[in-house]
Scaffold this active site. Structure first.
Site, PDB file in Angstrom:
ATOM      1  N   SER A  14       0.807  -1.344  -0.041  1.00 13.11           N
ATOM      2  CA  SER A  14      -0.083   0.107   0.277  1.00 13.11           C
ATOM      3  C   SER A  14       1.028   1.364   0.045  1.00 13.11           C
ATOM      4  CB  SER A  14      -0.834  -0.010   1.391  1.00 13.11           C
ATOM      5  OG  SER A  14      -1.318   1.421   1.273  1.00 13.11           O
ATOM      6  N   SER A  16      -0.286   4.113   0.967  1.00 14.81           N
ATOM      7  CA  SER A  16      -1.018   5.025   1.995  1.00 14.81           C
ATOM      8  C   SER A  16      -0.131   5.372   3.108  1.00 14.81           C
ATOM      9  CB  SER A  16      -2.188   4.371   2.559  1.00 14.81           C
ATOM     10  OG  SER A  16      -3.268   4.146   1.536  1.00 14.81           O
ATOM     11  N   THR A  61      -8.937  -0.696   2.584  1.00  9.32           N
ATOM     12  CA  THR A  61      -8.951  -1.291   1.242  1.00  9.32           C
ATOM     13  C   THR A  61      -9.270  -2.641   1.151  1.00  9.32           C
ATOM     14  OG1 THR A  61      -7.166  -0.962  -0.714  1.00  9.32           O
ATOM     15  CG2 THR A  61      -6.457  -1.825   1.525  1.00  9.32           C
ATOM     16  N   LYS A  65     -13.873  -3.435   1.896  1.00  5.91           N
ATOM     17  CA  LYS A  65     -14.517  -2.242   1.764  1.00  5.91           C
ATOM     18  C   LYS A  65     -16.253  -2.255   2.098  1.00  5.91           C
ATOM     19  CE  LYS A  65     -11.784   0.975  -0.950  1.00  5.91           C
ATOM     20  NZ  LYS A  65     -11.700   1.644  -2.402  1.00  5.91           N
ATOM     21  N   ASN A  86     -14.433   3.562   2.911  1.00  4.67           N
ATOM     22  CA  ASN A  86     -13.018   3.385   2.769  1.00  4.67           C
ATOM     23  C   ASN A  86     -12.162   4.070   3.990  1.00  4.67           C
ATOM     24  OD1 ASN A  86     -13.309   6.168   2.036  1.00  4.67           O
ATOM     25  ND2 ASN A  86     -11.795   6.139   0.418  1.00  4.67           N
ATOM     26  N   ASP A 101     -13.744   8.070  -1.582  1.00  4.18           N
ATOM     27  CA  ASP A 101     -13.370   7.871  -3.144  1.00  4.18           C
ATOM     28  C   ASP A 101     -14.065   8.728  -4.048  1.00  4.18           C
ATOM     29  OD1 ASP A 101     -11.716   5.666  -2.493  1.00  4.18           O
ATOM     30  OD2 ASP A 101     -13.145   4.179  -2.650  1.00  4.18           O
ATOM     31  N   TYR A 215      -3.894   2.598 -11.659  1.00  6.41           N
ATOM     32  CA  TYR A 215      -2.831   3.252 -11.809  1.00  6.41           C
ATOM     33  C   TYR A 215      -1.722   2.098 -12.057  1.00  6.41           C
ATOM     34  CZ  TYR A 215      -2.435   2.756  -6.715  1.00  6.41           C
ATOM     35  OH  TYR A 215      -2.409   2.330  -5.747  1.00  6.41           O
ATOM     36  N   GLY A 237      -5.231   6.691 -12.178  1.00  2.11           N
ATOM     37  CA  GLY A 237      -5.941   6.979 -10.750  1.00  2.11           C
ATOM     38  C   GLY A 237      -5.132   7.248  -9.815  1.00  2.11           C
TER      39      GLY A 237
END
Ligand code: ATR
Length: 269
Positions: A14, A16, A61, A65, A86, A101, A215, A237
C-alpha cells in the site's frame, strides 16, 4: 502520538503509509500511520482490537470495503450511496464509516482540468469501483452519463439505484457503436489482468479526455486504447488515490494537505 493505519489483505504494498507520512510532515501534525494486514475472517476482531489500541482513524482497502459496513456504528450518507466504506473515524463506542473515493475522483478531475458539466460522459464497468464515483459524477451535471458493461444487468441496477440523484443510461459495451463521448472513465478491473475490454471503433469525440481509476501496470492497456482514440488528455488514478487519502486526512485532522506535491512524490517511485 495519535495512531492511524490502513487495513487490507494484502496491504504490504500500500502507498498509504508513505502518503500519510508526507501529509503529516507537510501539515506539521504529530501522528503515526501504519499498514495492518487483516484477513477477512478476523475483520470484526481486528476492528475491535484497533479501537481498544486507541487508533483514531483507519483507511480500508480491498477486500474489506463492503464487509466493514456491517461493523460500523454509523455510516455517512455518501458511503451508503457508494455501497462501500474506505475511511473509518473513531467514535466513543466504535467506528463511523465514510467514503472519500468519489470526492477524491472529482477533485482529481478538477485538478487535471477534465470537465464533467455539460459533457457526454461514458463510464466503462459497473462494479464496486464505479458505484463509488457515480454520485459526485451525477452531481457535476454531465449532459449524459452512460454506464456500460459486458452484460446490461449491472448498469440497469445502478441506473435504478441512482435514479433520485440523476439519470444514468445503462448500456452494453458493444451497443455503444456510433456514439461519441467527451470524457471516458475506465472503471473495469480488466487492466489488472493486462487486458483492455472489447469496445466498438471510435468512441471518443475530438478534444475528449480519458481517465482510468487504476494506476501502475493496470493502467497500461487503457492508456494504449486511449492513445488509439487520439485522446486530448489521458490520466491514471494515482491522483484519485492521493485525493481520497487527503480527504480522509482532512476528516481526521481538520486540515487539508497539498496533494500535488504528494502525487509527484509517488509518481517518482
Ligand atoms: P471493482 O471493485 O474493481 O469494481 P468488481 O466489482 O468485480 O471490481 O467489478 C469489475 C468490473 O470490471 C465489472 O464491471 C466487470 O464486468 P462484468 O460485470 O461484465 O464482469 C469488469 N471487467 C473485469 N474484467 C473484465 C474484462 N476482461 N472484460 C470486460 N469487463 C471486465
Amino acid at each position: 502520538m495519535d495512531r492511524y493505519a490502513v487495513i487490507g489483505h494484502p496491504v504490504a504494498h500500500s502507498k498509504s503509509p508513505r502518503m500519510h507520512a508526507q501529509f503529516a510532515r507537510q501539515t506539521g501534525q504529530a501522528l503515526s500511520y501504519d499498514a495492518v494486514e487483516v484477513e477477512p475472517e478476523v475483520l470484526p476482531a481486528a476492528l475491535q482490537a484497533l479501537h481498544e489500541q486507541g487508533y483514531r482513524g483507519l483507511n480500508v482497502t480491498l477486500p474489506h470495503k463492503v464487509a466493514v459496513m456491517a461493523l460500523c456504528e454509523s455510516i455517512s450518507a455518501r458511503a451508503q450511496i457508494a455501497g462501500a466504506v474506505n475511511t473509518l473515524i473513531r467514535t466513543e463506542h466504535g467506528w463511523r464509516g465514510d467514503n472519500t473515493d468519489g470526492e477524491g475522483f472529482i477533485r482529481d478531475l478538477h485538478r487535471l482540468g477534465f470537465g464533467v458539466t455539460g459533457r457526454r460522459v461514458l463510464v466503462l464497468g459497473a462494479g464496486g469501483a464505479v458505484r463509488g464515483i457515480l454520485e459526485p459524477l451525477l452531481r457535476a451535471r454531465p449532459a449524459t452519463l452512460v454506464v456500460s458493461n459486458r452484460n446490461p444487468w449491472k448498469p440497469e441496477a445502478l441506473a435504478e439505484q441512482f435514479r433520485d440523484i440523476g439519470p444514468i443510461t445503462p448500456r452494453t459495451h458493444l451497443s455503444l457503436k456510433g456514439d461519441r463521448y467527451d470524457l471516458i472513465v475506465n472503471g473495469t478491473s480488466a487492466g489488472h489482468g493486462g487486458e483492455m475490454i472489447a469496445l466498438p471503433g471510435q468512441l471518443l469525440a475530438e478534444g475528449g479526455d480519458c481517465y482510468d481509476l487504476s494506476y501502475g501496470k493496470a493502467f497500461l492497456p487503457f492508456r494504449a486504447w486511449a492513445e488509439s482514440q487520439s485522446a486530448a488528455r489521458i490520466a491514471d488514478g494515482l491522483g484519485m488515490l492521493v485525493e481520497q487519502g487527503a480527504a480522509a486526512f482532512e476528516l481526521w485532522r481538520g486540515v487539508r494537505p497539498d496533494t500535488a506535491a504528494v502525487i509527484e512524490m509517488l509518481r517518482a517511485g
